[in-house]
Write an enzyme that holds these catalytic residues in place. Structure first.
Site, PDB file in Angstrom:
ATOM      1  N   SER A   1      85.043  10.834  10.898  1.00  0.00           N
ATOM      2  CA  SER A   1      86.301  11.239  11.542  1.00  0.00           C
ATOM      3  C   SER A   1      86.945  12.251  10.610  1.00  0.00           C
ATOM      4  O   SER A   1      86.629  12.280   9.410  1.00  0.00           O
ATOM      5  CB  SER A   1      87.201  10.004  11.672  1.00  0.00           C
ATOM      6  OG  SER A   1      88.549  10.371  11.864  1.00  0.00           O
TER       7      SER A   1
ATOM      8  N   TYR B   1      91.347   2.719   7.890  1.00  0.00           N
ATOM      9  CA  TYR B   1      90.329   3.472   8.648  1.00  0.00           C
ATOM     10  C   TYR B   1      89.887   4.695   7.855  1.00  0.00           C
ATOM     11  O   TYR B   1      88.694   4.978   7.716  1.00  0.00           O
ATOM     12  CB  TYR B   1      90.937   3.871   9.990  1.00  0.00           C
ATOM     13  CG  TYR B   1      90.049   4.687  10.902  1.00  0.00           C
ATOM     14  CD1 TYR B   1      88.977   4.091  11.574  1.00  0.00           C
ATOM     15  CD2 TYR B   1      90.296   6.043  11.121  1.00  0.00           C
ATOM     16  CE1 TYR B   1      88.178   4.836  12.437  1.00  0.00           C
ATOM     17  CE2 TYR B   1      89.508   6.787  11.984  1.00  0.00           C
ATOM     18  CZ  TYR B   1      88.455   6.186  12.637  1.00  0.00           C
ATOM     19  OH  TYR B   1      87.670   6.919  13.489  1.00  0.00           O
TER      20      TYR B   1
HETATM   21  N1  LIG Z   1      87.771   8.611  19.755  1.00  0.00           N
HETATM   22  C1  LIG Z   1      88.217   9.290  18.709  1.00  0.00           C
HETATM   23  O1  LIG Z   1      89.293   9.919  18.755  1.00  0.00           O
HETATM   24  C2  LIG Z   1      87.413   9.325  17.440  1.00  0.00           C
HETATM   25  C3  LIG Z   1      87.779  10.280  16.484  1.00  0.00           C
HETATM   26  C4  LIG Z   1      87.060  10.344  15.292  1.00  0.00           C
HETATM   27  C5  LIG Z   1      86.013   9.483  15.072  1.00  0.00           C
HETATM   28  N2  LIG Z   1      85.687   8.555  16.022  1.00  0.00           N
HETATM   29  C6  LIG Z   1      84.575   7.639  15.711  1.00  0.00           C
HETATM   30  O2  LIG Z   1      83.628   7.707  16.747  1.00  0.00           O
HETATM   31  C7  LIG Z   1      82.937   6.463  16.842  1.00  0.00           C
HETATM   32  C8  LIG Z   1      82.959   5.982  18.284  1.00  0.00           C
HETATM   33  O3  LIG Z   1      84.311   5.777  18.661  1.00  0.00           O
HETATM   34  P1  LIG Z   1      84.809   5.786  20.181  1.00  0.00           P
HETATM   35  O4  LIG Z   1      85.983   6.683  20.232  1.00  0.00           O
HETATM   36  O5  LIG Z   1      83.686   6.004  21.094  1.00  0.00           O
HETATM   37  O6  LIG Z   1      85.365   4.284  20.268  1.00  0.00           O
HETATM   38  P2  LIG Z   1      85.244   3.178  21.422  1.00  0.00           P
HETATM   39  O7  LIG Z   1      85.270   3.807  22.753  1.00  0.00           O
HETATM   40  O8  LIG Z   1      86.256   2.156  21.070  1.00  0.00           O
HETATM   41  O9  LIG Z   1      83.783   2.582  21.163  1.00  0.00           O
HETATM   42  C9  LIG Z   1      83.512   1.921  19.967  1.00  0.00           C
HETATM   43  C10 LIG Z   1      82.108   1.359  20.058  1.00  0.00           C
HETATM   44  O10 LIG Z   1      81.838   0.634  18.852  1.00  0.00           O
HETATM   45  C11 LIG Z   1      81.398  -0.658  19.203  1.00  0.00           C
HETATM   46  N3  LIG Z   1      81.764  -1.636  18.187  1.00  0.00           N
HETATM   47  C12 LIG Z   1      82.995  -1.931  17.703  1.00  0.00           C
HETATM   48  N4  LIG Z   1      82.903  -2.931  16.795  1.00  0.00           N
HETATM   49  C13 LIG Z   1      81.585  -3.260  16.712  1.00  0.00           C
HETATM   50  C14 LIG Z   1      80.853  -4.204  15.974  1.00  0.00           C
HETATM   51  N5  LIG Z   1      81.462  -5.044  15.106  1.00  0.00           N
HETATM   52  N6  LIG Z   1      79.523  -4.282  16.145  1.00  0.00           N
HETATM   53  C15 LIG Z   1      78.887  -3.445  17.023  1.00  0.00           C
HETATM   54  N7  LIG Z   1      79.512  -2.524  17.741  1.00  0.00           N
HETATM   55  C16 LIG Z   1      80.858  -2.438  17.598  1.00  0.00           C
HETATM   56  C17 LIG Z   1      82.050  -0.965  20.543  1.00  0.00           C
HETATM   57  O11 LIG Z   1      81.279  -1.891  21.291  1.00  0.00           O
HETATM   58  P3  LIG Z   1      81.589  -3.460  21.445  1.00  0.00           P
HETATM   59  O12 LIG Z   1      83.069  -3.621  21.419  1.00  0.00           O
HETATM   60  O13 LIG Z   1      80.932  -3.778  22.747  1.00  0.00           O
HETATM   61  O14 LIG Z   1      80.892  -4.079  20.281  1.00  0.00           O
HETATM   62  C18 LIG Z   1      81.952   0.398  21.218  1.00  0.00           C
HETATM   63  O15 LIG Z   1      80.697   0.559  21.811  1.00  0.00           O
HETATM   64  C19 LIG Z   1      83.654   5.515  15.873  1.00  0.00           C
HETATM   65  O16 LIG Z   1      82.944   5.435  14.669  1.00  0.00           O
HETATM   66  C20 LIG Z   1      84.988   6.186  15.642  1.00  0.00           C
HETATM   67  O17 LIG Z   1      85.554   5.837  14.403  1.00  0.00           O
HETATM   68  C21 LIG Z   1      86.347   8.466  17.196  1.00  0.00           C
END
Ligand SMILES: NC(=O)c1ccc[n+]([C@@H]2O[C@H](COP(=O)([O-])OP(=O)(O)OC[C@H]3O[C@@H](n4cnc5c(N)ncnc54)[C@H](OP(=O)(O)O)[C@@H]3O)[C@@H](O)[C@H]2O)c1
Length: 264
Positions: free
Chosen positions: A139, A152
């Protein structure tokens, strides 16, 4: 990525699910992992309709043997592993002084950092056989501090330190490490982010309609993975901010503060 065996953690929704769909269209063989088995099956079905072979592994990345099971799943189903995408992540939205229970920070470190470490450790022997790829989804908070994100940002900085070090160790092995630094992307991550009481904040403080789409974000990740790029800083603001950080670090602090206050 045709016939490339790709394991994606956190593939049940958001960026991980969209990555799975886009890689399915390119003919990858997918190993999709997350805790939510039903959502995971839904994503797997969509990928199968796009022509991909898919296995799903119900896994919590904070549990090392679950991470081992993700890798074993790839080896049993497809005979090896070519690409590991460490995408599973969890966020927070709370000022440090307002947090009641420090275990929030511990859990965030375990999901974002230790989950990636465990998966990478078990995948490495197979990635060395295939001269494969490791992708880390960090991120912009993994490059610079962001208010309301102390834990985070620390976990994402930890990912950066770990993978930047591992990349050097892997020099000459054929295995490459690609780090991804997105800004805000329109997913449900913020509704699920831990508030000061540790519970999901439920309503996103970000103007989700004005930030990068999940499709655009996943497209950039796929392209960087294909090209084995070293790292991708996704937004113009992120790129400019990181140059500014070298010249006038307090300016990027102000940019980060404003982004949180304005929610975009
Ligand atoms: N969206 C943003 O603005 C943003 C910005 C920068 C970076 N990111 C990064 O991008 C990545 C994906 O984020 P996203 O935005 O797609 O978030 P999201 O929609 O909340 O999805 C998060 C995913 O991680 C899984 N997860 C969470 N805890 C877990 C655990 N303990 N074991 C296995 N799986 C787990 C969730 O599945 P379950 O709950 O089914 O386990 C879900 O599939 C993350 O690393 C996040 O930090 C996101």
């Amino acid at each position: 990525m045709k016939d490339n065996v790709v394991a994606i953690t956190g593939a049940s929704k958001g960026i991980g699910a969209e990555l799975a769909r886009q890689l399915a269209s390119k003919g990858a063989k997918l190993v999709l992992a997350a805790r939510g088995a039903n959502e995971l099956e839904g994503v797997a079905d969509e990928c199968r309709k796009l022509g991909a072979q898919v296995v799903t592994i119900k896994a919590d990345v904070t549990v090392e043997r679950d991470c081992q099971a993700i890798v074993s799943g790839a080896v049993v189903a497809f005979g090896g592993l070519d690409t590991l995408v460490n995408n599973a992540g969890a966020s927070m939205w709370a000022r440090f002084e307002d947090i009641e229970d420090m275990s929030i920070l511990e859990e965030i470190m375990r999901v974002n950092y230790m989950g990636a470490v465990y998966c990478t450790h078990h995948a490495l022997p197979f990635l060395k056989q295939s001269a494969g790829r490791i992708v880390g989804i960090s991120s912009l908070a993994g490059k610079t501090g962001v208010p309301t994100r102390t834990g985070y940002s620390a976990a994402k900085h930890a990912m950066t330190g770990f993978f930047d070090s591992l990349r050097i160790e892997l020099g000459g092995s054929g295995v490459t490490v690609t780090m991804i630094y997105p800004g805000f992307v329109a997913t449900g991550i913020r509704e699920n982010a831990a508030g000061p009481d540790g519970k999901p904040i439920k309503v996103s403080p970000v103007k989700e309609g004005e930030v990068m789409s999940v499709e655009d974000c996943a497209r950039r990740i796929v392209k960087a993975t294909e090209r084995r790029e070293r790292e991708v800083v996704m937004t113009a603001r992120g790129k400019i901010g990181l140059w500014l950080k070298l010249l006038a670090p307090s300016l990027i602090d102000r940019i980060a503060k404003r982004a949180i206050e304005q929610g975009r």
